[in-house]
Design an enzyme around this catalytic site. Structure first.
Site, PDB file in Angstrom:
ATOM      1  N   ASP A  45       0.819  -1.211   0.000  1.00  0.00           N
ATOM      2  CA  ASP A  45       0.000   0.000   0.000  1.00  0.00           C
ATOM      3  C   ASP A  45       0.856   1.265   0.000  1.00  0.00           C
ATOM      4  O   ASP A  45       2.021   1.255   0.418  1.00  0.00           O
ATOM      5  CB  ASP A  45      -0.877   0.046   1.256  1.00  0.00           C
ATOM      6  CG  ASP A  45      -2.058  -0.902   1.188  1.00  0.00           C
ATOM      7  OD1 ASP A  45      -2.078  -1.770   0.310  1.00  0.00           O
ATOM      8  OD2 ASP A  45      -2.956  -0.776   2.044  1.00  0.00           O
ATOM      9  N   ASP A  46       0.222   2.359  -0.398  1.00  0.00           N
ATOM     10  CA  ASP A  46       0.686   3.745  -0.189  1.00  0.00           C
ATOM     11  C   ASP A  46       1.760   4.216  -1.164  1.00  0.00           C
ATOM     12  O   ASP A  46       2.213   5.347  -1.062  1.00  0.00           O
ATOM     13  CB  ASP A  46       1.193   3.976   1.249  1.00  0.00           C
ATOM     14  CG  ASP A  46       0.123   3.798   2.291  1.00  0.00           C
ATOM     15  OD1 ASP A  46      -1.040   3.556   1.920  1.00  0.00           O
ATOM     16  OD2 ASP A  46       0.449   3.883   3.495  1.00  0.00           O
ATOM     17  N   HIS A  86      -5.901   3.090  -4.285  1.00  0.00           N
ATOM     18  CA  HIS A  86      -5.833   3.281  -2.831  1.00  0.00           C
ATOM     19  C   HIS A  86      -6.182   4.721  -2.456  1.00  0.00           C
ATOM     20  O   HIS A  86      -5.671   5.258  -1.475  1.00  0.00           O
ATOM     21  CB  HIS A  86      -4.435   2.903  -2.340  1.00  0.00           C
ATOM     22  CG  HIS A  86      -4.339   2.674  -0.852  1.00  0.00           C
ATOM     23  ND1 HIS A  86      -5.249   1.923  -0.139  1.00  0.00           N
ATOM     24  CD2 HIS A  86      -3.419   3.107   0.056  1.00  0.00           C
ATOM     25  CE1 HIS A  86      -4.892   1.904   1.138  1.00  0.00           C
ATOM     26  NE2 HIS A  86      -3.794   2.628   1.285  1.00  0.00           N
ATOM     27  N   HIS A  98      -5.344   9.254   0.655  1.00  0.00           N
ATOM     28  CA  HIS A  98      -5.411   8.403   1.853  1.00  0.00           C
ATOM     29  C   HIS A  98      -6.308   8.904   2.985  1.00  0.00           C
ATOM     30  O   HIS A  98      -5.946   8.854   4.161  1.00  0.00           O
ATOM     31  CB  HIS A  98      -3.991   8.179   2.394  1.00  0.00           C
ATOM     32  CG  HIS A  98      -3.798   6.842   3.047  1.00  0.00           C
ATOM     33  ND1 HIS A  98      -3.972   6.630   4.403  1.00  0.00           N
ATOM     34  CD2 HIS A  98      -3.438   5.650   2.540  1.00  0.00           C
ATOM     35  CE1 HIS A  98      -3.718   5.358   4.691  1.00  0.00           C
ATOM     36  NE2 HIS A  98      -3.393   4.738   3.576  1.00  0.00           N
ATOM     37  N   TYR A 146      -6.662   2.322   5.623  1.00  0.00           N
ATOM     38  CA  TYR A 146      -6.842   1.804   6.992  1.00  0.00           C
ATOM     39  C   TYR A 146      -7.819   0.626   7.037  1.00  0.00           C
ATOM     40  O   TYR A 146      -8.203   0.182   8.120  1.00  0.00           O
ATOM     41  CB  TYR A 146      -7.328   2.899   7.965  1.00  0.00           C
ATOM     42  CG  TYR A 146      -6.620   4.211   7.806  1.00  0.00           C
ATOM     43  CD1 TYR A 146      -5.323   4.391   8.328  1.00  0.00           C
ATOM     44  CD2 TYR A 146      -7.200   5.274   7.110  1.00  0.00           C
ATOM     45  CE1 TYR A 146      -4.650   5.593   8.156  1.00  0.00           C
ATOM     46  CE2 TYR A 146      -6.526   6.476   6.939  1.00  0.00           C
ATOM     47  CZ  TYR A 146      -5.254   6.627   7.469  1.00  0.00           C
ATOM     48  OH  TYR A 146      -4.585   7.820   7.297  1.00  0.00           O
ATOM     49  N   HIS A 197       3.884  -2.322   3.095  1.00  0.00           N
ATOM     50  CA  HIS A 197       4.007  -0.965   2.554  1.00  0.00           C
ATOM     51  C   HIS A 197       5.389  -0.801   1.932  1.00  0.00           C
ATOM     52  O   HIS A 197       6.392  -0.917   2.646  1.00  0.00           O
ATOM     53  CB  HIS A 197       3.823   0.078   3.666  1.00  0.00           C
ATOM     54  CG  HIS A 197       2.468   0.044   4.312  1.00  0.00           C
ATOM     55  ND1 HIS A 197       2.146  -0.890   5.289  1.00  0.00           N
ATOM     56  CD2 HIS A 197       1.356   0.796   4.106  1.00  0.00           C
ATOM     57  CE1 HIS A 197       0.882  -0.685   5.663  1.00  0.00           C
ATOM     58  NE2 HIS A 197       0.387   0.321   4.965  1.00  0.00           N
TER      59      HIS A 197
END
Length: 201
Positions: free
Chosen positions: A9-10, A59, A63, A100, A153
């Site tokens: 992610d991210d 995603h 965020h 999250y 991540h």
């Protein structure tokens, strides 16, 4: 076949290129859930992800906690990210991961409207908390189980440094690291559907 999905992610982030090099050496494919604002600033890395055959998901743009937003803002977060990924790779993702892991019926409804399935996880590396290569390695290997979806991540250098040992050990244990949709073994996810069921461990 004993399969496990490692999901990142991210990103893309400063260490994503090194991770892609490693994955190529291992002939391994994973799933990346990308933030729109980072796709916009690192398009070449995202093009390489797509070229190398990795699975790419949405995603959100920057965020947020989606359930706290009005409907139009949820749509905007997802569609802006869809648009930038499509511009960079030529393909629009069919998957999204709510930041999250926060989702609800309203988010699910909007995801369905946009043709997106929701991917969560049933094992987490806790790499954002551990920030230690050996600890992340131990945590991920301890999660190894058939059809596990592991949250990681690629924005943390310690996570990328942990990956050589993680991949080598999983291979020795007979695991095939695959993109998350490969765990479905041919089944298609419905738009708005959440997978895996009973996630967020």
């Amino acid at each position: 076949m004993k399969c496990i999905a490692l999901t990142f992610d991210d990103g893309p982030g400063p260490y994503t290129g090194k991770l892609l090099d490693l994955l190529r050496r291992h002939r391994t494919k994973v799933t990346f859930f990308l933030m729109g604002e980072r796709v916009a600033t690192s398009p070449s890395v995202v093009r390489r992800m797509a070229r190398d055959g990795h699975e790419i998901g949405d995603h959100t743009y920057d965020h947020p906690h989606l359930p706290s937003l009005p409907d139009d803002d949820i749509r905007d977060q997802l569609t802006r990210t869809q648009d930038v990924i499509r511009k960079v790779t030529g393909r629009e993702p069919g998957l999204m991961r709510p930041p999250y892991g926060d989702t609800d019926e309203r988010v699910s409804g909007i995801a369905a409207e946009l043709g997106l399935s929701q991917i969560v996880w049933n094992g987490t590396s806790r790499d954002w908390e551990l920030r230690d290569t050996a600890a992340i390695t131990k945590k991920v290997l301890g999660l190894a189980k058939r059809d596990r979806v592991v949250l990681m991540h690629d924005i943390w250098p310690q996570t990328v440094k942990a990956m050589p040992k993680i991949l080598t050990t999983l291979e020795k244990k007979g695991y095939h690291v695959v993109p998350v949709t490969s765990l479905l073994r041919g089944r298609s996810l419905a738009a708005g559907e959440i997978y895996p069921v009973g996630g967020w461990n």
